[in-house]
Design a protein around this motif. Structure first.
Motif, PDB file in Angstrom:
ATOM      1  N   TRP A  89       5.901   8.384 -10.947  1.00 41.29           N
ATOM      2  CA  TRP A  89       5.467   6.994 -11.089  1.00 41.29           C
ATOM      3  C   TRP A  89       6.359   6.190 -12.035  1.00 41.29           C
ATOM      4  N   THR A 109       9.261  12.682   7.303  1.00 40.83           N
ATOM      5  CA  THR A 109       8.685  11.521   6.616  1.00 40.83           C
ATOM      6  C   THR A 109       7.633  11.948   5.593  1.00 40.83           C
ATOM      7  N   LEU A 126       1.809  12.435   1.986  1.00 40.03           N
ATOM      8  CA  LEU A 126       2.128  13.250   0.820  1.00 40.03           C
ATOM      9  C   LEU A 126       1.645  14.665   1.098  1.00 40.03           C
ATOM     10  N   ILE A 175       9.698   1.485  -1.691  1.00 39.98           N
ATOM     11  CA  ILE A 175      10.208   2.836  -1.927  1.00 39.98           C
ATOM     12  C   ILE A 175       9.631   3.830  -0.933  1.00 39.98           C
ATOM     13  N   PHE A 176       8.341   3.705  -0.648  1.00 43.58           N
ATOM     14  CA  PHE A 176       7.662   4.719   0.172  1.00 43.58           C
ATOM     15  C   PHE A 176       7.310   4.215   1.579  1.00 43.58           C
ATOM     16  N   LEU A 179       0.148   6.128  -3.762  1.00 45.41           N
ATOM     17  CA  LEU A 179       1.387   5.849  -3.038  1.00 45.41           C
ATOM     18  C   LEU A 179       1.132   5.244  -1.657  1.00 45.41           C
ATOM     19  N   PHE A 206       6.486  13.342   1.799  1.00 49.17           N
ATOM     20  CA  PHE A 206       6.833  13.348   0.381  1.00 49.17           C
ATOM     21  C   PHE A 206       6.087  14.516  -0.247  1.00 49.17           C
ATOM     22  N   ARG A 255       6.180  -0.215  -4.624  1.00 49.23           N
ATOM     23  CA  ARG A 255       5.682   0.982  -3.942  1.00 49.23           C
ATOM     24  C   ARG A 255       5.992   0.984  -2.448  1.00 49.23           C
ATOM     25  N   ASP A 256       5.655  -0.100  -1.770  1.00 49.38           N
ATOM     26  CA  ASP A 256       5.846  -0.123  -0.318  1.00 49.38           C
ATOM     27  C   ASP A 256       7.320  -0.140   0.068  1.00 49.38           C
ATOM     28  N   LEU A 296      -0.202   6.810   0.940  1.00 45.04           N
ATOM     29  CA  LEU A 296       0.181   7.796   1.948  1.00 45.04           C
ATOM     30  C   LEU A 296      -1.014   8.642   2.371  1.00 45.04           C
ATOM     31  N   TYR A 333       7.815   6.707   4.355  1.00 47.70           N
ATOM     32  CA  TYR A 333       7.049   7.955   4.303  1.00 47.70           C
ATOM     33  C   TYR A 333       5.703   7.758   4.989  1.00 47.70           C
TER      34      TYR A 333
END
Length: 215
Positions: free
Chosen positions: A147, A130, A169, A162-163, A191, A132, A159-160, A193, A166
């Protein structure tokens, strides 16, 4: 093709003597800085760097054909051509192309793996799937390569979506640069993260190029 070096990269009109011993490193533009650093630090003057556009990092379907074109054009100008790409999202097509052309390439699924060390990365992904990843290049070019291509500049609400799967980062640092660490931390915040810093250095890229340089 974009050439990136402190010297002329694609000399024309070379005769057989000029080609003897010369190695063409046909690389991803996202690796240019790291390859030049290794080349200069080790005095690999017989190795010549030529880079395909870094944007192929997000257009991997273009890589095999571009490699084929350059190898066909430059084969007679060099004793050896080494492709400084891993699979990089080509689904095995780049390896098949290199095998067909009779040229070698860097081992591994992508640059995150060979910077970490392919064996070590394989171990980590068993429990850290998980994550990135960003490299020095991707930290510097975060907006252009992450971005904006993901549409987050125009639709940050994605954003939420797509990521969302995860958790963190991971910044794989090739050099020790506090400014890049801070920028990578900002990327993680953007992001949503958690942030992890890993100094990988050049990993298997260094050992691969050393082997080629001595071949």
């Amino acid at each position: 093709m974009v050439d990136v070096s402190d010297q002329q990269l694609t000399d024309k009109g070379l005769d057989a003597d000029a080609a003897s011993g010369r190695i063409l490193l046909l690389a991803c533009g996202a690796l240019a800085r790291e390859i030049l650093a290794l080349k200069n630090a080790n005095g690999w003057d017989h190795m010549v760097l030529s880079c395909l556009p870094a944007i192929y990092h997000i257009r991997p379907e273009k890589i095999p054909g571009a490699v084929r074109e350059v190898v066909a054009r430059e084969r007679d100008n060099y004793q050896k051509i080494f492709v400084v790409y891993a699979d990089c999202g080509t689904g095995g097509l780049l390896k098949a192309t290199c095998d067909e052309l009779g040229v070698e390439m860097v081992a591994g699924p992508h640059c995150y793996s060979f910077f970490e060390g392919n064996d070590r990365f394989a171990e980590l992904t068993e429990t850290q799937f998980t994550s990135f990843y960003l490299t020095d290049f991707l930290v510097r070019q975060f907006d252009a390569f992450v971005w904006k291509p993901m549409g987050l500049d125009k639709h940050p609400e994605l954003r939420d979506m797509i990521f969302g799967n995860y958790e963190k980062l991971v910044y794989q640092a090739q050099i020790n640069d506090p400014a890049l660490v801070e920028k990578a931390r900002e990327c993680a915040d953007r992001l949503g993260l958690a942030f992890e810093y890993r100094f990988t250095g050049y990993g298997d890229l260094a050992t691969s190029l050393e082997t080629v340089a001595k071949s």
